[in-house]
Structures are given as C-alpha cells and as structure tokens.
Design an enzyme around this catalytic site. Structure first.
Site, PDB file in Angstrom:
ATOM      1  N   ASP A  69      16.221  34.903 -72.408  1.00 55.57           N
ATOM      2  CA  ASP A  69      15.148  34.032 -72.866  1.00 55.57           C
ATOM      3  C   ASP A  69      15.412  33.563 -74.293  1.00 55.57           C
ATOM      4  OD1 ASP A  69      12.347  32.981 -72.446  1.00 55.57           O
ATOM      5  OD2 ASP A  69      12.019  34.218 -74.232  1.00 55.57           O
ATOM      6  N   GLU A 125      18.928  30.730 -71.791  1.00 57.95           N
ATOM      7  CA  GLU A 125      18.010  29.596 -71.826  1.00 57.95           C
ATOM      8  C   GLU A 125      18.244  28.806 -73.113  1.00 57.95           C
ATOM      9  OE1 GLU A 125      13.239  28.544 -71.959  1.00 57.95           O
ATOM     10  OE2 GLU A 125      14.022  30.331 -72.951  1.00 57.95           O
TER      11      GLU A 125
END
Length: 512
Positions: free
Chosen positions: A242, A266
């Site tokens: 993330d 990400e």
C-alpha cells in the site's frame, strides 16, 4: 492472536531497535530468498482481490445486513473465504489478494471503522475481526492444496490515529512507540514534489496517518525482520504494498528482498514516466497508467482508441517488465465500472481487456456479479448479498477468459512474457495479438456498445490461410483468409477472443 506464538514479539522488536542503535543504524543483512523466482511464478497468475470483511462470513449467511454507508465491520472472515474457494476457483483464478491482516485502530472515526485494514496500530497482532492466526494459516494451506497463491496487502508507510496529527499519542503504537520513528507532522500539499509526497502525511485532520521514516535504518530494519517472519509463518506467496509511492524508494527494495516474494506496489499515478521507474525498486507495480485510458475508452461509446493503443506501446518501452504489472479496472479505491455505464457489452470488453492484456490481471470481488457501487464506501459492498450466483453472465465470462489465458500459458511457456501487439484498430475497436506462433490469441475489443456492430478484417495475425480459429466467447469458428487475415463481424458490441483449434484441443473450451 499474537505473532508471539510464532516466536516474534514486541520484545524482539524492541531488541532489534536497540541493537540497531548500538551498531550506528547500519542496515540488517538477511539471507534473502529468490524474489525473481517468485516474480516469475506470479506472471502466470490471475488474481481475485478480496476485501476480507465484505466477501464471505464464517456463518455462510447470504442475508446478513451490511450497510456500506455505516463503514462498520460486517463479519467477513478467513473462514468465509476458505468456504468459498470453489466459487473463486470456478472462475479460473489462480491467486487471491486479501486485505491487510494486522491490528487496526479500534475507534469509530469520522470515516467509520478500520474494516478495510489500512489503519494500522500494531504489527505484532492480527486483526481478530477477520479470524485467528490458525485460520489465516489454514487459508494459505487450502489455497496451496489447490495450486493457488496467497497475496496479502501490507502497509509500512504509515500508522493511523483518530484525530489531528498534532494530537497523536505515539506510545499507543507497536513497536514504533516514539515520535522519533516518524516524520514531523505535515499533510501532503504538493503531489508534484516527491519530498513532500514521501515525507509528509497522507490522511487529514479527522484521521491522521503518521508517516514512518522508512529511510531510517532502524525503522526499515524492523520491517525487514517482521516481513521475513510474517511471510514464512503464514506461507504467503506475494505482497501488495500500500502507498508505495510514499515510501523511501531504497526501502522498497530492502523490504521486498527481506520478504523473499513478489511485491506489487501501489503507485497511484497515471504517468508511465513516473510509475514505470518504480520497477527499479520492486518487481511489480499497479498499472494506473493503463487504468485511465482503459476506463475512458470502454466507458464512452464516443471515445476513440488512440490513447489506449498508444499507452500499450508506451508501457512496453517505458517499463522494465510489463508482465509484472498489475492490471485492473476496479478496486477498493476506484468506482465500480457498472456505476459509470450500464451497457453490458462495454463492461464485458473492459473485463476481457484486463484479463488478456500484458501483465497480471486483477479482478475485484463482485465484478462477477455486476456490483455497481460508486466511490468509497459504496464500492465495498457485501458480496454475500448477491448469493454467489455462478450463473451470472459476468461470472461465466470471467471463467471463459481465465480459462483461455490459463490454457494459453499451458500451451506456450512464453505467453505471459510475450508482448501484445496492436495488429488492427480503428476509432472504436482494437485487435491485439499475444502469444508465440501457432499459439497466439487474437483478441478484438470495442466500445461500440450493445447496439453496435461492425464488419472488420484483421491482418498480421500470424495465422496461415485456412487455419481454423475459434472465438472462445461465442464458440463460433472462422477460417483464416489470405495471409492469415480474419474477416469477422462485431455484433452487439461483444468482445471476441480467437484461438487456434490446436491450442484449445483437450481443454474443454467450446467442447474442444
């Protein structure tokens, strides 16, 4: 459940922090496993992304309430996932990606509870709302018994605090319980300034996300030890990272090396000149540069294909390995595609493009049921309310698309790394070739809409005159014409995916 049952405790973390100070914050060296081998394995996978709290409950209920606007835990669990693996595997998926698993802040914030898993409080504890350590291990075991892989979402950019950044009680965090482990409080104000992006905080004044100093060897050293143990203890095959663009880039490499498995970062940015270089620091990157042109082309029958065809080429020249990019059209941060268009042919075309293009396809849970939630939290619906309908037209389409991709990989070891080429296009369709000679798939995607039709001829297919090829969606067959060209009719705006009958032989696809 504590990770301490696996020999990894807060005391161990504290000892690591103390030791790193004694050695002048020199980086900790690990006996790394083979990340490249893991990455090669992931190239062949098709991933089903799950928001753990919203996929399936332990009690098997298909009626339990889950009002997305409440932003509360709804009861999804690891056991629920285990019980629905037949449903997932029935669509041809070979891997799942689940929500972050560690302990979250318990507060009911201005944005609800941390059911999504991105508001970390303690890396030494599991989020017991999802189940126990044994159940997480069982999930990995059940997947592996089916030759499927487990990807777990991980956050190491930030922790979370219910309130303004100036009021954070750092002593409530484990193991990073002092302000010195974090960047000074400042909200990100300029996404064109990379220092601002990496050193300031995500979040806002309602829910702060204290930003870890991952460039500090003490901090990343703890995460290296943690992730090495975490991956081994729970038999994890890959990690989704993330907020990767907010992390110090050198730390991305250290973390992936310590994990020993493929990391998919990400990088929330549509510019390939920004996104592609992140493959210098970790193997995989979420393919936002492709997401935006795919979204624009397939959501609007007046859009033209030029932006999308250009991006296919740009990614191949800009990224070091397009086969390791993670392709998607929906996720927990983006609106569901049926909230933008109700045209089933457009929805089917974008699904086909994501599954059959260069890279690793990622389908967000609920796409197979046509869930149509808009922005967060509406796009995080409870799937059990759909009844897990395996007769859904999208469930059946995804099954066919994954089946032909898996068959192509089985027949052609180079399929996953073979770079797609656009062999024919006009304003409203794109035809691509992917795969080695005699095994290639010719896929035709369009945005004509359900009322649209067009006769086209696709050249440069690599087929020979007279070759029999079959559209795996309709099961209609076509004989290649002069120089291997295909003359076909797009009807009802449906995508078409042609494969040589020799590739389909023995697969059961279209009764072959």
């Amino acid at each position: 459940m504590r990770f301490s049952t696996e020999g990894f405790t807060s005391k161990v973390v504290a000892a690591i922090l103390a030791f790193s100070r004694l050695v002048s914050a020199q980086p900790i060296i690990f006996d790394m496993r083979d990340v490249s081998s893991s990455a090669d394995k992931w190239k062949d996978q098709s991933i089903y992304q799950i928001v753990t709290d919203r996929f399936a409950r332990s009690d098997g209920s298909t009626t339990a309430d889950c009002l997305v606007s409440d932003r509360k835990y709804c009861g999804g669990s690891y056991k629920g996932i285990i019980d629905k693996l037949d449903y997932i595997q029935g669509m041809g998926f070979t891997a799942i990606w689940i929500s972050p698993v560690v302990e979250q802040i318990p507060d009911n914030t201005a944005y609800g509870y941390a059911y999504h898993g991105y508001w970390m409080k303690n890396i030494d504890e599991l989020n017991t709302n999802f189940g126990t350590a044994d159940e997480l291990k069982q999930l990995a075991s059940e997947l592996h018994s089916r030759s499927m892989l487990l990807m777990v979402d991980v956050v190491y950019n930030h922790y979370a605090w219910n309130g303004d950044g100036s009021s954070v009680d750092y002593s409530s965090f484990t193991p990073f319980n002092q302000q010195s482990y974090f960047h000074d409080y400042c909200l990100i104000t300029n996404y064109n300034d990379q220092t601002n992006v990496e050193d300031c905080w995500e979040g806002d004044t309602e829910v702060s996300l204290p930003d870890l100093s991952t460039e500090d060897n003490e901090v990343i050293g703890v995460f290296q030890t943690w992730v090495s143990d975490f991956v081994q203890n729970y038999s994890i095959d890959g990690l989704r990272i993330d907020s990767a663009k907010h992390v110090d880039t050198a730390s991305l490499t250290k973390f992936e090396d310590a994990s020993g498995v493929y990391n998919l970062g990400e990088v929330y940015q549509g510019d390939p000149t920004y996104t592609c270089p992140y493959q210098n620091y970790m193997k995989g990157v979420t393919n936002y540069p492709l997401y935006y042109p795919v979204y624009r082309f397939f959501s609007d029958t007046s859009a033209t294909s030029s932006e999308l065809t250009s991006m296919i080429s740009t990614l191949q020249s800009s990224c070091s390995d397009v086969s390791l990019l993670g392709n998607f059209i929906e996720n927990h941060d983006q609106v569901r595609f049926p909230s933008v268009t109700s045209d089933t042919s457009l929805i089917k075309n974008d699904m086909a493009f994501i599954i059959l293009g260069d890279g690793i396809p990622i389908i967000y849970y609920g796409q197979e049921q046509g869930l149509n939630g808009g922005s967060d939290p509406a796009n995080r619906e409870a799937l059990w309310l759909s009844g897990y309908n395996t007769d859904s037209e999208y469930y059946e389409l995804i099954s066919k698309l994954n089946q032909i991709r898996n068959q192509a990989i089985k027949k052609d070891s180079a399929y996953s790394t073979y770079k797609s080429s656009v062999v024919s296009s006009s304003d409203h369709y794109i035809a691509t070739r992917k795969g080695s000679d005699a095994n290639q798939l010719i896929s035709i995607f369009n945005n004509l809409g359900s009322n649209g039709s067009q006769d086209i001829t696709v050249s440069n297919t690599g087929y020979s005159s007279g070759d029999k090829v079959i559209d795996i969606i309709s099961c209609n067959s076509v004989l290649a014409g002069d120089s291997g060209s295909l003359s076909v009719s797009i009807s009802g705006g449906m995508p078409q995916v042609y494969a040589p009958s020799s590739v389909l032989s023995g697969s059961g696809i279209c009764n072959q």
